[in-house]
Design a protein around this motif. Structure first.
Motif, PDB file in Angstrom:
ATOM      1  N   LYS A 176       0.838  -1.195   0.000  1.00 22.44           N
ATOM      2  CA  LYS A 176       0.000   0.000   0.000  1.00 22.44           C
ATOM      3  C   LYS A 176       0.876   1.249   0.000  1.00 22.44           C
ATOM      4  O   LYS A 176       2.028   1.228   0.421  1.00 22.44           O
ATOM      5  CB  LYS A 176      -0.918   0.019   1.219  1.00 22.44           C
ATOM      6  N   GLU A 177       0.293   2.327  -0.473  1.00 23.45           N
ATOM      7  CA  GLU A 177       1.015   3.591  -0.520  1.00 23.45           C
ATOM      8  C   GLU A 177       1.142   4.175   0.880  1.00 23.45           C
ATOM      9  O   GLU A 177       0.177   4.217   1.636  1.00 23.45           O
ATOM     10  CB  GLU A 177       0.280   4.574  -1.428  1.00 23.45           C
ATOM     11  N   LEU A 178       2.333   4.578   1.236  1.00 23.99           N
ATOM     12  CA  LEU A 178       2.581   5.118   2.561  1.00 23.99           C
ATOM     13  C   LEU A 178       1.925   6.481   2.714  1.00 23.99           C
ATOM     14  O   LEU A 178       1.848   7.268   1.771  1.00 23.99           O
ATOM     15  CB  LEU A 178       4.081   5.218   2.821  1.00 23.99           C
ATOM     16  N   ASN A 179       1.436   6.729   3.935  1.00 18.76           N
ATOM     17  CA  ASN A 179       0.740   7.980   4.230  1.00 18.76           C
ATOM     18  C   ASN A 179       1.753   9.125   4.279  1.00 18.76           C
ATOM     19  O   ASN A 179       2.734   9.085   5.031  1.00 18.76           O
ATOM     20  CB  ASN A 179       0.004   7.861   5.568  1.00 18.76           C
ATOM     21  N   LYS A 180       1.515  10.154   3.460  1.00 14.73           N
ATOM     22  CA  LYS A 180       2.407  11.317   3.448  1.00 14.73           C
ATOM     23  C   LYS A 180       1.999  12.375   4.462  1.00 14.73           C
ATOM     24  O   LYS A 180       2.707  13.367   4.634  1.00 14.73           O
ATOM     25  CB  LYS A 180       2.432  11.929   2.051  1.00 14.73           C
ATOM     26  N   CYS A 181       0.860  12.188   5.129  1.00 17.52           N
ATOM     27  CA  CYS A 181       0.414  13.094   6.197  1.00 17.52           C
ATOM     28  C   CYS A 181       0.401  14.551   5.723  1.00 17.52           C
ATOM     29  O   CYS A 181       0.805  15.462   6.454  1.00 17.52           O
ATOM     30  CB  CYS A 181       1.289  12.945   7.436  1.00 17.52           C
TER      31      CYS A 181
END
Length: 594
Positions: free
Chosen positions: A282-287
């Motif tokens: 999954k794509e990591l959260n860039k916040c």
């Protein structure tokens, strides 16, 4: 005679073992088929001659039955064993064995109605027993599979290859096993063409299809040929497990992981638990949108405040806080922040250590990249490091979960006030005022004691008098009546300004027009001569200016002398003048009294 008989028997055995020439000739040209038919006729003739020779041999054996070198009970058994086990004794046998076609180079297609050839069937190796020397394969399809042309090979750790079995017309049933072994104790097992070593330290078994492609490979120890989970170390049995009657392709277990199960041929051992499927990446959260808003480090209950400064809702999954870039990284948690919403992280509920007066706080995304940072230094007690109008500054207004407000100083204690220098000083109190004496009160503005004025009572006027509303004094009614204004005579009216009677103006009183060359003076209402617009000519400008200047000085001198004379006279007769003024004043006063 003995050698002749053995030779004839071997020729008969070779003729029976060799496949039909018609089968071998399938797919070959017509010329090749004719040559093979001739071979068949030759083989048939040789078989007939062999049978005749056999009959003659039998007759001769009956004649020589009294020979001491032959056993009367079973004369053929040792001869056959010796011919099979000792090929060196019969070179004819070796020549006949060499003449057999090589199955690896030429794989015949056999018409088998009991099963169908599946070149790409997903047949798997289900068990390998290094101890009992057997290999088990499994058909996980729902139909029969003909294994004609398939083969099983064994590779040692050093790379030596042994072909254990080349299948001809064996059929494996749907969802069933097929066991290969030379152990007579295994019921229903198919024998290997060649014995397999199956070493316990290392090795691998390869199952190949009829087209040469590999259907499955199982390796153990240090051997590089393996499929699925590699088996480490020496083992006595390697096996695939089942879950709900379905075989697991990629999972192999060894004899060290039996889990108190009976792993026997034709059995379906179960896995302890299903192998977890790898989660999709999954794509990591860039916040994105998160920023530091307030750092309250030098207070009793430390906290770090975060704000969603973006225009979209942010999920804080994977977002982290750290004090110092190499410090502990604390996950914020799975919290949904709407645009403009604040989030407060209490330091006591985390593993973070926040210095009171000097430090640096980082906000990281799920990948560990820096999003925002704030560094504070010399932070005063009971203050916070806050972001106000995009600028970090110290404030004494702690605003948890709300907009930051700048406050330069801390509130002073009770009884103190902050002076112009920003210091808390004691509030000066005025001295206590002594009470005023009896009959006095303190004025609010002057703060002085003043006498309490008694309420004055107005005495009524005597008979014949009345109290004037203007002066508040008693006045005689008779004198007031005497002063009552009499009506003006006929033809006059009373002037409201002067109170006197004035003649009513008649048509005769209207001013007549002034004669020609005259105009009416607006002040006196009299006719005056209109001044001529022409001015008299001046003979000499210089003489006139000189004359005017001399006249002006003369007038100034005359005025000054006259003023001195009048002043001197007033000074000399000042007493007389004061007496004269006093008399005039008394006469006016007496006139008003009447």
């Amino acid at each position: 005679m003995k050698y002749l008989r053995n030779t004839l028997l071997m020729m008969l055995a070779v003729a029976l073992i060799m496949p039909s020439p018609l089968v071998l000739a399938e797919g070959v040209s017509g010329a090749t088929q004719e040559s093979k038919v001739d071979d068949v006729q030759t083989v048939d003739n040789s078989l007939k001659s062999a049978e005749e020779a056999k009959d003659s041999v039998v007759d001769k054996e009956q004649i020589d039955s009294n020979s001491p070198s032959q056993s009367s009970e079973n004369p053929e058994t040792p001869t056959e064993n010796s011919s099979i086990d000792s090929p060196s004794e019969n070179p004819a046998t070796n020549e006949s064995s060499k003449s057999e076609p090589n199955p690896e180079s030429e794989q015949p297609k056999i018409d088998n109605p009991s099963g169908r050839i599946e070149e790409n069937a997903p047949i798997l190796i289900s068990k390998i027993s290094q101890d009992k020397k057997y290999v088990e394969i499994y058909n996980r399809t729902n139909q029969n599979v003909n294994l004609a042309g398939w083969k099983i090979e064994y590779h040692t750790g050093s790379g030596v290859e042994t072909v254990g079995k080349i299948f001809k017309d064996e059929v494996i049933s749907p969802n069933e096993f097929l066991v290969l072994s030379n152990d007579k104790m295994l019921a229903g097992a198919i024998k290997f063409d060649n014995n397999l070593g199956l070493a316990q330290n290392d090795g691998s078994v390869v199952l190949s299809r009829s087209d040469g492609s590999v259907a499955d490979t199982v390796g153990w120890g240090n051997n590089s040929k393996s499929a699925g989970s590699p088996i480490k170390g020496g083992v006595k049995i390697v096996w695939r497990c089942f879950i709900d009657e379905n075989i697991i392709d990629s999972k192999f277990l060894s004899g060290k992981n039996l889990n108190n199960q009976e792993v026997e041929p034709y059995s379906r051992p179960n896995c302890k638990s299903p192998e977890p499927k790898p989660e999709p990446s999954k794509e990591l959260n860039k916040c994105e949108g998160l920023k530091l808003s307030e750092i309250a480090s030098n207070v009793d209950e430390q906290f770090i405040e975060i704000i969603n400064s973006g225009e979209k809702t942010v999920i804080t999954t994977g977002c982290k806080l750290t004090v110092g870039y190499a410090g502990v990284r604390e996950n914020i948690g799975d919290i949904e922040l709407n645009p403009g919403e604040f989030l407060t992280i209490k330091i006591k509920s985390t593993k973070l250590k926040l210095p009171k007066t000097k430090g640096k706080v980082y906000l990281l995304d799920e990948a560990g990249s820096q999003i925002d940072s704030a560094e504070y230094e010399k932070l005063a007690k009971s203050s916070s490091w806050s972001l106000i109008d995009d600028e970090w500054m110290q404030t004494f207004m702690i605003t948890e979960n709300s907009e930051n407000i700048f406050k330069e100083y801390l509130d002073c204690q009770s009884g103190y006030e902050r002076n112009a220098l920003g210091k808390c000083v004691k509030i000066a109190t005025p001295p206590a005022e002594s009470p005023c004496p009896a009959g006095q009160y303190r004025h609010l503005e002057t703060r002085r004691c003043r006498k309490i004025e008694a309420e004055k009572t107005i005495t009524p006027c005597k008979d014949g008098y009345y109290r004037s509303e203007e002066t508040g004094r008693c006045r005689s009614i008779a004198s007031a009546a005497a002063k009552t204004l009499k009506p003006c005579p006929e033809g006059q009216f009373r002037n409201s300004a002067t109170g006197r009677c004035k003649k009513i103006a008649s048509t005769d009183d209207i001013a007549k027009e002034c004669p020609e060359g005259f105009e009416r003076n607006p002040q006196t209402k009299r006719c005056r001569k209109i001044k001529s617009a022409s001015m008299p000519t001046v003979g000499s400008a210089a003489a006139e200016v000189k004359q005017v200047a001399g006249a002006t000085w003369g007038w100034w001198v005359f005025g000054g002398v006259s003023l001195l004379a009048v002043g001197y006279g007033v000074w000399q007769w000042r007493w007389e003048i004061s007496q004269f003024v006093r008399k005039i004043h008394e006469s006016i006063k007496s006139a008003n009294g009447k």
